[in-house]
Write an enzyme that holds these catalytic residues in place. Structure first.
Site, PDB file in Angstrom:
ATOM      1  CB  THR A 151     -42.659   5.101   2.713  1.00 35.17           C
ATOM      2  OG1 THR A 151     -42.992   6.729   2.518  1.00 35.17           O
ATOM      3  CG2 THR A 151     -42.787   4.716   4.015  1.00 35.17           C
TER       4      THR A 151
ATOM      5  CG  ASP B 153     -40.052  11.224  -1.489  1.00 35.82           C
ATOM      6  OD1 ASP B 153     -40.004  11.063  -0.033  1.00 35.82           O
ATOM      7  OD2 ASP B 153     -41.088  11.597  -2.069  1.00 35.82           O
TER       8      ASP B 153
ATOM      9  CG  ASP C 174     -45.901  11.427  -1.456  1.00 36.57           C
ATOM     10  OD1 ASP C 174     -46.788  10.810  -0.775  1.00 36.57           O
ATOM     11  OD2 ASP C 174     -44.970  12.065  -0.972  1.00 36.57           O
TER      12      ASP C 174
ATOM     13  CB  THR D  71     -57.150  10.145  -6.562  1.00 36.58           C
ATOM     14  OG1 THR D  71     -57.595  10.439  -7.769  1.00 36.58           O
ATOM     15  CG2 THR D  71     -56.722  11.644  -6.349  1.00 36.58           C
TER      16      THR D  71
ATOM     17  CB  THR E 252     -65.059  17.168 -12.276  1.00 34.48           C
ATOM     18  OG1 THR E 252     -65.696  17.921 -11.141  1.00 34.48           O
ATOM     19  CG2 THR E 252     -64.725  15.823 -12.187  1.00 34.48           C
ATOM     20  CD  GLN E 253     -61.906  23.076  -9.351  1.00 34.33           C
ATOM     21  OE1 GLN E 253     -62.472  22.865  -7.851  1.00 34.33           O
ATOM     22  NE2 GLN E 253     -61.500  23.999  -9.562  1.00 34.33           N
TER      23      GLN E 253
END
Ligand code: ASP
Length: 343
Positions: free
Chosen positions: A15, A59, A92, A167, A277-278
């Site tokens: 971007t 992108d 992203d 993240t 772990t999630q």
């Protein structure tokens, strides 16, 4: 201490360098030189900035390991010429790229700072200028023994994070990234506050670049109701070399016999399985609950407090090194670039 350090600014897309197509309103990449014209302030910085743009900026949803190798090679080729590197990248998949690069670059003694933005650089309310200018300032920071930052970082919205701890958490806020298991390395306010106790300490050995990445791997997020049939199919994909399992809480899974048996058979085939772990924060502690004790006994590898992005990059890089199955667990569970807790 180097005066006027030289910084290489690498543009890959995202971007930060996009503009709106007047007809469709869709954001697409534009020329890097145009991007630089938007920020005359760069001329005021106390460093020499050289620029490099990939032939076709993309992108970051289109990024793949081939691009990661290109970036690593570019840094390797220019390593002795520049004091620091700033990589402009779409947000992203920035954490994936930056995490993997941290494993590809061993004994790094110079900064490699990833940044991007939520709004294009030409936008009136853009976050791009601050992100770019401060990233360059950070890359140029010098200590008496060389660069202040000697690792791969990710700068976004007033914070420099260790890249392999990050993240992308938000597609709307300017504060798009989080590093829940490791606090920021630098915070930008009126001054740049450097948290020196958080920085990776240098290793005097020469830079080593790992360019073989194993991509035949699986990333599986468990969910209540996932079936034997689906998982069996995935785990038996031909040529699979490793699996990352996103589990519940502190590394827990179903104890259904079919699941435990599938894990056992996969490890028997010498395919490493990594448990992450999630949860966005916290860590895997296999054996804390009955729902993870069997995983530990079977030899599932603990991802400890690693992000999924870091776990993935580490798996690709370590599998690429052809470490013997006997030693793989030990190698993987070692903290290599500050990506995980020591124990
Ligand atoms: N889709 C864009 C990309 O990742 C979003 C961004 O740059 O922040 O390339």
């Amino acid at each position: 201490m180097k005066k006027n350090p030289s910084i290489l600014l690498i543009y890959t897309g995202g971007t930060i360098g996009m503009m709106k197509d007047s007809e469709t309103g869709v954001l697409r990449n534009f020329n890097f030189d145009e991007l630089l014209h938007q920020i005359p302030e760069l001329n005021l910085l106390d460093c020499n900035i050289s620029t490099y743009s990939v032939d076709e900026p993309i992108d970051s949803s289109n990024i793949n390991p081939e691009h990661w190798i290109t970036i690593a090679e570019l840094i390797e080729k220019n390593y002795s010429i520049y004091e620091g590197f700033v990589v402009l990248h779409g947000s992203d998949t920035m954490s994936y790229t930056a995490s993997t690069l941290s494993f590809m670059l061993e004994n790094l003694a110079k900064p490699v700072i990833f940044t991007g933005s939520q709004l294009p650089i030409g936008d009136l309310r853009t976050d791009a200028k601050e992100n770019l200018i401060t990233s360059i300032q950070i890359a140029a920071l010098q200590d008496p023994d060389g660069s202040c930052i000697k690792e791969v970082g990710l700068y976004f919205e007033y914070k420099l994070y260790r890249a392999n701890r990050t993240t992308k958490l938000n597609a709307e806020h300017f504060q798009a990234f989080a590093s829940l298991n490791y606090s920021p390395l630098i915070e930008s306010g009126v001054h740049l506050t450097i948290h020196r106790d958080k920085l990776l300490k240098p290793n005097k050995k020469p830079l080593k670049v790992y360019k073989t990445l194993e991509t035949n791997i699986l990333l599986i997020k468990l969910f209540p109701g996932i079936t034997d049939q689906v998982l069996n199919h995935l785990f038996n994909t031909p040529n699979i070399k490793g699996v990352i399992l996103e589990t519940y809480g502190a590394g827990n899974t179903t104890t259904a016999p079919w699941f435990i048996n599938l894990i056992k058979q996969t490890i028997k085939r010498e395919i490493p399985i990594i448990n992450v772990t999630q949860c966005s924060g916290g860590r895997v502690i296999m054996g804390q609950y009955e729902t993870s004790i069997k995983l530990k006994q079977m030899g599932v590898i603990s991802g400890k407090d690693m992000t999924t992005e870091a776990a993935l990059g580490k798996l690709m890089v370590l599998l690429g090194q052809k470490i013997s199955p006997k030693h793989f667990k030990n190698s993987y569970e070692k903290n290599l670039r500050g990506e995980m807790a020591e124990n």
